[in-house]
Design a protein around this motif. Structure first.
Motif, PDB file in Angstrom:
ATOM      1  N   ALA A 184      -6.384  49.725  55.354  1.00 35.86           N
ATOM      2  CA  ALA A 184      -7.360  49.664  54.269  1.00 35.86           C
ATOM      3  C   ALA A 184      -6.639  49.962  52.961  1.00 35.86           C
ATOM      4  O   ALA A 184      -5.583  50.592  52.939  1.00 35.86           O
ATOM      5  CB  ALA A 184      -8.489  50.661  54.486  1.00 35.86           C
ATOM      6  N   PHE A 201      -5.240  49.711  61.975  1.00 34.34           N
ATOM      7  CA  PHE A 201      -6.274  49.599  60.949  1.00 34.34           C
ATOM      8  C   PHE A 201      -5.653  49.826  59.575  1.00 34.34           C
ATOM      9  O   PHE A 201      -5.033  50.860  59.322  1.00 34.34           O
ATOM     10  CB  PHE A 201      -7.381  50.634  61.199  1.00 34.34           C
ATOM     11  CG  PHE A 201      -8.582  50.449  60.319  1.00 34.34           C
ATOM     12  CD1 PHE A 201      -9.664  49.710  60.756  1.00 34.34           C
ATOM     13  CD2 PHE A 201      -8.634  51.015  59.064  1.00 34.34           C
ATOM     14  CE1 PHE A 201     -10.779  49.546  59.947  1.00 34.34           C
ATOM     15  CE2 PHE A 201      -9.733  50.855  58.252  1.00 34.34           C
ATOM     16  CZ  PHE A 201     -10.813  50.114  58.697  1.00 34.34           C
ATOM     17  N   THR A 250     -11.885  52.825  62.426  1.00 33.24           N
ATOM     18  CA  THR A 250     -12.739  53.060  61.253  1.00 33.24           C
ATOM     19  C   THR A 250     -13.082  54.534  61.083  1.00 33.24           C
ATOM     20  O   THR A 250     -13.155  55.028  59.959  1.00 33.24           O
ATOM     21  CB  THR A 250     -14.038  52.232  61.331  1.00 33.24           C
ATOM     22  OG1 THR A 250     -14.704  52.507  62.554  1.00 33.24           O
ATOM     23  CG2 THR A 250     -13.742  50.751  61.220  1.00 33.24           C
ATOM     24  N   ILE A 297     -11.198  46.869  53.305  1.00 31.16           N
ATOM     25  CA  ILE A 297     -10.610  46.808  54.636  1.00 31.16           C
ATOM     26  C   ILE A 297      -9.794  45.533  54.753  1.00 31.16           C
ATOM     27  O   ILE A 297     -10.245  44.451  54.388  1.00 31.16           O
ATOM     28  CB  ILE A 297     -11.706  46.843  55.725  1.00 31.16           C
ATOM     29  CG1 ILE A 297     -12.427  48.188  55.685  1.00 31.16           C
ATOM     30  CG2 ILE A 297     -11.113  46.586  57.103  1.00 31.16           C
ATOM     31  CD1 ILE A 297     -13.655  48.244  56.569  1.00 31.16           C
ATOM     32  N   SER A 298      -8.589  45.676  55.268  1.00 35.78           N
ATOM     33  CA  SER A 298      -7.721  44.522  55.509  1.00 35.78           C
ATOM     34  C   SER A 298      -8.099  43.899  56.845  1.00 35.78           C
ATOM     35  O   SER A 298      -8.087  44.568  57.871  1.00 35.78           O
ATOM     36  CB  SER A 298      -6.262  44.967  55.534  1.00 35.78           C
ATOM     37  OG  SER A 298      -5.428  43.903  55.927  1.00 35.78           O
ATOM     38  N   LEU A 299      -8.431  42.630  56.832  1.00 36.74           N
ATOM     39  CA  LEU A 299      -8.737  41.927  58.076  1.00 36.74           C
ATOM     40  C   LEU A 299      -7.461  41.512  58.799  1.00 36.74           C
ATOM     41  O   LEU A 299      -7.425  41.411  60.022  1.00 36.74           O
ATOM     42  CB  LEU A 299      -9.606  40.701  57.788  1.00 36.74           C
ATOM     43  CG  LEU A 299     -10.954  41.001  57.136  1.00 36.74           C
ATOM     44  CD1 LEU A 299     -11.677  39.700  56.827  1.00 36.74           C
ATOM     45  CD2 LEU A 299     -11.799  41.897  58.026  1.00 36.74           C
ATOM     46  N   GLU A 300      -6.396  41.277  58.014  1.00 30.70           N
ATOM     47  CA  GLU A 300      -5.114  40.867  58.585  1.00 30.70           C
ATOM     48  C   GLU A 300      -4.039  41.023  57.529  1.00 30.70           C
ATOM     49  O   GLU A 300      -4.245  40.636  56.377  1.00 30.70           O
ATOM     50  CB  GLU A 300      -5.194  39.397  59.017  1.00 30.70           C
ATOM     51  CG  GLU A 300      -3.884  38.796  59.454  1.00 30.70           C
ATOM     52  CD  GLU A 300      -4.031  37.310  59.760  1.00 30.70           C
ATOM     53  OE1 GLU A 300      -3.431  36.505  59.021  1.00 30.70           O
ATOM     54  OE2 GLU A 300      -4.749  36.967  60.709  1.00 30.70           O
ATOM     55  N   GLU A 301      -2.909  41.582  57.909  1.00 32.00           N
ATOM     56  CA  GLU A 301      -1.783  41.630  56.988  1.00 32.00           C
ATOM     57  C   GLU A 301      -0.965  40.368  57.230  1.00 32.00           C
ATOM     58  O   GLU A 301      -0.158  40.291  58.146  1.00 32.00           O
ATOM     59  CB  GLU A 301      -0.948  42.888  57.218  1.00 32.00           C
ATOM     60  CG  GLU A 301       0.100  43.086  56.151  1.00 32.00           C
ATOM     61  CD  GLU A 301       0.714  44.460  56.210  1.00 32.00           C
ATOM     62  OE1 GLU A 301       0.462  45.245  55.282  1.00 32.00           O
ATOM     63  OE2 GLU A 301       1.432  44.747  57.178  1.00 32.00           O
ATOM     64  N   SER A 302      -1.221  39.368  56.428  1.00 35.18           N
ATOM     65  CA  SER A 302      -0.654  38.039  56.653  1.00 35.18           C
ATOM     66  C   SER A 302       0.801  37.919  56.232  1.00 35.18           C
ATOM     67  O   SER A 302       1.572  37.202  56.861  1.00 35.18           O
ATOM     68  CB  SER A 302      -1.478  36.991  55.902  1.00 35.18           C
ATOM     69  OG  SER A 302      -2.830  37.097  56.285  1.00 35.18           O
TER      70      SER A 302
END
Length: 114
Positions: free
Chosen positions: A25, A23, A71, A94-99
């Motif tokens: 953020a 997770f 969370t 919140i990061s959905l994905e570290e691309s």
């Protein structure tokens, strides 16, 4: 390059998913007063789940990246930051994905142009 101070150390690439800390953020920190920046950064540095902290211009005084288990854990970390004396409030994304997370790309570009 080490003698010239260009290479200052090395780091490990960890699989945080396997470690249970997937997770991510980002927490923007607003201070009561900018003179409290050093004090607040010293307290943030004591929270091991904050992996990056930057003093910034613009909306936030300090911008942090945190890693947490989930969370519930992220909320606990954010509350730790919020409870620091001198912190007026925080704002979290919140990061959905570290691309993209590739420190080598810039290094290769710099050395290619030398």
């Amino acid at each position: 390059m080490e003698d010239a101070g260009i290479i200052m150390g090395s780091s490990l690439a960890l699989d945080y998913d396997k470690l249970g800390y997937s997770f991510i953020a980002y927490v923007g920190v607003f201070l009561n007063n900018t003179s409290q920046t050093k004090f607040v950064l010293e307290r943030i540095n004591q929270i091991p789940f904050v992996t990056v902290a930057s003093v910034t211009t613009g909306k936030f005084n300090i911008f942090c990246k945190i890693r947490a288990k989930d969370t519930k854990h992220a909320k606990e970390v954010i509350f730790m930051i919020d409870d620091i004396e001198g912190v007026y409030r925080t704002e979290t994304m919140i990061s959905l994905e570290e691309s993209i997370n590739d420190k080598k790309r810039l290094m290769h570009t710099i050395f290619k142009n030398m």
